[in-house]
Design a protein around this motif. Structure first.
Motif, PDB file in Angstrom:
ATOM      1  N   PHE A  13     -25.688   2.674 -13.722  1.00  0.00           N
ATOM      2  CA  PHE A  13     -26.358   1.850 -14.801  1.00  0.00           C
ATOM      3  C   PHE A  13     -27.910   1.779 -14.492  1.00  0.00           C
ATOM      4  CE2 PHE A  13     -24.842  -1.266 -11.432  1.00  0.00           C
ATOM      5  CZ  PHE A  13     -25.943  -2.175 -11.444  1.00  0.00           C
ATOM      6  N   VAL A  14     -28.616   1.048 -15.593  1.00  0.00           N
ATOM      7  CA  VAL A  14     -30.100   0.975 -15.576  1.00  0.00           C
ATOM      8  C   VAL A  14     -30.550  -0.514 -15.484  1.00  0.00           C
ATOM      9  CG1 VAL A  14     -32.419   1.690 -16.414  1.00  0.00           C
ATOM     10  CG2 VAL A  14     -30.708   3.124 -16.466  1.00  0.00           C
ATOM     11  N   ALA A  15     -31.211  -1.127 -14.631  1.00  0.00           N
ATOM     12  CA  ALA A  15     -31.502  -2.646 -14.726  1.00  0.00           C
ATOM     13  C   ALA A  15     -32.586  -3.034 -14.297  1.00  0.00           C
ATOM     14  CB  ALA A  15     -30.376  -3.039 -13.538  1.00  0.00           C
ATOM     15  N   LEU A  16     -32.893  -4.467 -14.362  1.00  0.00           N
ATOM     16  CA  LEU A  16     -34.082  -5.051 -13.861  1.00  0.00           C
ATOM     17  C   LEU A  16     -33.597  -5.850 -12.909  1.00  0.00           C
ATOM     18  CD1 LEU A  16     -35.914  -6.017 -16.997  1.00  0.00           C
ATOM     19  CD2 LEU A  16     -36.357  -4.021 -15.588  1.00  0.00           C
ATOM     20  N   ALA A  17     -34.248  -6.275 -11.979  1.00  0.00           N
ATOM     21  CA  ALA A  17     -33.712  -7.339 -10.833  1.00  0.00           C
ATOM     22  C   ALA A  17     -34.998  -8.280 -10.749  1.00  0.00           C
ATOM     23  CB  ALA A  17     -33.762  -6.693  -9.366  1.00  0.00           C
ATOM     24  N   PRO A  18     -34.619  -9.546 -10.561  1.00  0.00           N
ATOM     25  CA  PRO A  18     -35.659 -10.611 -10.461  1.00  0.00           C
ATOM     26  C   PRO A  18     -36.007 -10.536  -8.770  1.00  0.00           C
ATOM     27  CG  PRO A  18     -33.278 -11.585 -11.035  1.00  0.00           C
ATOM     28  CD  PRO A  18     -32.997 -10.011 -10.532  1.00  0.00           C
ATOM     29  N   PRO A  19     -37.349 -11.113  -8.586  1.00  0.00           N
ATOM     30  CA  PRO A  19     -37.762 -11.063  -7.171  1.00  0.00           C
ATOM     31  C   PRO A  19     -36.947 -12.121  -6.252  1.00  0.00           C
ATOM     32  CG  PRO A  19     -39.149 -12.165  -8.679  1.00  0.00           C
ATOM     33  CD  PRO A  19     -38.165 -11.532  -9.405  1.00  0.00           C
ATOM     34  N   ASP A  20     -37.078 -11.891  -4.890  1.00  0.00           N
ATOM     35  CA  ASP A  20     -36.237 -12.548  -4.274  1.00  0.00           C
ATOM     36  C   ASP A  20     -36.542 -14.293  -4.314  1.00  0.00           C
ATOM     37  OD1 ASP A  20     -35.301 -10.470  -3.016  1.00  0.00           O
ATOM     38  OD2 ASP A  20     -36.561 -10.453  -1.283  1.00  0.00           O
ATOM     39  N   ASP A  21     -37.729 -14.675  -4.552  1.00  0.00           N
ATOM     40  CA  ASP A  21     -38.035 -16.219  -4.670  1.00  0.00           C
ATOM     41  C   ASP A  21     -37.273 -16.594  -6.058  1.00  0.00           C
ATOM     42  OD1 ASP A  21     -40.116 -14.626  -6.316  1.00  0.00           O
ATOM     43  OD2 ASP A  21     -41.595 -16.110  -5.595  1.00  0.00           O
ATOM     44  N   ALA A  22     -37.288 -15.899  -7.030  1.00  0.00           N
ATOM     45  CA  ALA A  22     -36.622 -16.542  -8.220  1.00  0.00           C
ATOM     46  C   ALA A  22     -35.071 -16.259  -8.003  1.00  0.00           C
ATOM     47  CB  ALA A  22     -36.594 -15.418  -9.603  1.00  0.00           C
ATOM     48  N   LYS A  23     -34.587 -15.485  -7.239  1.00  0.00           N
ATOM     49  CA  LYS A  23     -32.885 -15.458  -6.944  1.00  0.00           C
ATOM     50  C   LYS A  23     -33.141 -16.674  -6.032  1.00  0.00           C
ATOM     51  CE  LYS A  23     -32.787 -10.908  -5.760  1.00  0.00           C
ATOM     52  NZ  LYS A  23     -32.360  -9.785  -5.210  1.00  0.00           N
ATOM     53  N   ASP A  24     -33.639 -17.086  -4.934  1.00  0.00           N
ATOM     54  CA  ASP A  24     -33.595 -17.991  -4.154  1.00  0.00           C
ATOM     55  C   ASP A  24     -33.735 -19.501  -4.765  1.00  0.00           C
ATOM     56  OD1 ASP A  24     -33.360 -16.417  -1.894  1.00  0.00           O
ATOM     57  OD2 ASP A  24     -35.669 -16.469  -1.142  1.00  0.00           O
ATOM     58  N   GLU A  25     -34.471 -19.518  -5.787  1.00  0.00           N
ATOM     59  CA  GLU A  25     -34.455 -20.694  -6.491  1.00  0.00           C
ATOM     60  C   GLU A  25     -32.933 -20.866  -7.391  1.00  0.00           C
ATOM     61  OE1 GLU A  25     -37.845 -22.294  -9.821  1.00  0.00           O
ATOM     62  OE2 GLU A  25     -37.071 -20.214  -9.892  1.00  0.00           O
ATOM     63  N   LEU A  26     -32.661 -20.122  -7.687  1.00  0.00           N
ATOM     64  CA  LEU A  26     -31.349 -20.146  -8.594  1.00  0.00           C
ATOM     65  C   LEU A  26     -30.158 -20.388  -7.490  1.00  0.00           C
ATOM     66  CD1 LEU A  26     -29.567 -19.862 -11.126  1.00  0.00           C
ATOM     67  CD2 LEU A  26     -29.487 -17.419 -11.018  1.00  0.00           C
ATOM     68  N   ALA A  27     -30.317 -19.456  -6.416  1.00  0.00           N
ATOM     69  CA  ALA A  27     -29.094 -19.775  -5.474  1.00  0.00           C
ATOM     70  C   ALA A  27     -29.234 -21.152  -4.907  1.00  0.00           C
ATOM     71  CB  ALA A  27     -29.553 -18.849  -4.365  1.00  0.00           C
ATOM     72  N   ARG A  28     -30.297 -21.927  -4.861  1.00  0.00           N
ATOM     73  CA  ARG A  28     -30.369 -23.546  -4.605  1.00  0.00           C
ATOM     74  C   ARG A  28     -29.938 -24.171  -5.593  1.00  0.00           C
ATOM     75  NH1 ARG A  28     -35.348 -21.644  -2.520  1.00  0.00           N
ATOM     76  NH2 ARG A  28     -36.601 -22.420  -4.380  1.00  0.00           N
ATOM     77  N   ALA A  29     -30.025 -24.024  -6.936  1.00  0.00           N
ATOM     78  CA  ALA A  29     -29.347 -24.638  -8.111  1.00  0.00           C
ATOM     79  C   ALA A  29     -27.889 -24.516  -7.996  1.00  0.00           C
ATOM     80  CB  ALA A  29     -30.110 -24.238  -9.221  1.00  0.00           C
ATOM     81  N   LEU A  30     -27.490 -23.491  -7.430  1.00  0.00           N
ATOM     82  CA  LEU A  30     -26.074 -23.037  -7.354  1.00  0.00           C
ATOM     83  C   LEU A  30     -25.353 -23.652  -6.161  1.00  0.00           C
ATOM     84  CD1 LEU A  30     -25.861 -19.334  -8.513  1.00  0.00           C
ATOM     85  CD2 LEU A  30     -24.818 -21.376  -9.656  1.00  0.00           C
ATOM     86  N   GLN A  31     -25.991 -24.281  -5.115  1.00  0.00           N
ATOM     87  CA  GLN A  31     -25.386 -24.802  -4.221  1.00  0.00           C
ATOM     88  C   GLN A  31     -24.108 -25.802  -4.508  1.00  0.00           C
ATOM     89  OE1 GLN A  31     -25.464 -23.991  -1.017  1.00  0.00           O
ATOM     90  NE2 GLN A  31     -26.849 -22.414  -1.542  1.00  0.00           N
ATOM     91  N   PRO A  32     -24.395 -26.785  -5.344  1.00  0.00           N
ATOM     92  CA  PRO A  32     -23.199 -27.657  -5.665  1.00  0.00           C
ATOM     93  C   PRO A  32     -21.958 -26.686  -6.204  1.00  0.00           C
ATOM     94  CG  PRO A  32     -25.049 -28.488  -6.677  1.00  0.00           C
ATOM     95  CD  PRO A  32     -25.451 -27.200  -6.215  1.00  0.00           C
TER      96      PRO A  32
END
Length: 195
Positions: A13-32
């Protein structure tokens, strides 16, 4: 002698990837949600991506054709400014985060990529683009976890970020019920062509 020869076909597939800091921000929001829904099959953070065109199973010989046209397209295209926002689900089984920002540019890039793939003679399922970042999948007997986790992401607004590279990705299914693994076949920086 190569102990692990390249397979004759690849899921691509062809894709875009968020940068690590954007992924980390979402991962923090997903902790609960990680704590509350451990039964979901959570995608690995390093595999998070926004699919522009899913090409399916291709002969390995098709990859060089794609490399040249995608490299040229990335070089002539400016970086897109995007953000991750909120959450939702498909069919109560697939949890995703939404995409915000330059959606017109994102749709145009996806159209361009799909046209280039077709120009290489590669047939693929050209479904309409629904920009999202897949986070987790539920088992068939769990109709409530994904919608509840999506509701928990409703207020999430991520910081804006530039999508700086176009990625050609291969996916590999592991043995057993584990997660899908992805690897970049190649990635190209946007906007590198001389004016």
């Amino acid at each position: 002698m190569d102990v692990h020869p390249e397979p004759p076909t690849l899921r691509v597939f062809v894709a875009l990837a968020p940068p690590d800091d954007a992924k980390d921000e979402l991962a923090r929001a997903l902790q609960p949600a990680y704590a509350k829904y451990p039964q979901l099959r959570w995608n690995r953070i390093e595999d998070w991506h926004i699919t522009l065109a899913f090409l399916g199973e291709l002969p390995a010989t098709a990859v060089p054709l794609l490399r040249s046209v995608l490299a040229a397209r990335a070089a002539s295209h400016p970086a897109l400014h995007l953000a991750l926002r909120g959450g939702g689900h498909f069919d109560e089984r697939l949890l995703w985060s939404g995409i915000d920002g330059d959606l017109d540019g994102l749709h145009q890039l996806a159209t361009d990529v799909r046209d280039l793939v077709a120009s290489c003679g590669i047939e693929f399922n050209n479904r309409p683009l629904r920009p999202h970042l897949t986070l987790a999948r539920a088992r068939r007997d769990d109709p409530t976890s994904v919608p509840q986790a999506a509701a928990g992401l409703a207020g999430f607004v991520g910081r804006p970020w530039p999508a700086e590279r176009l990625h050609l990705v291969g996916s590999k299914f592991g043995r057993g019920p584990g997660p899908i693994r992805y690897r970049d076949i190649e990635a190209w920086r946007f906007g590198t062509a001389a004016p």
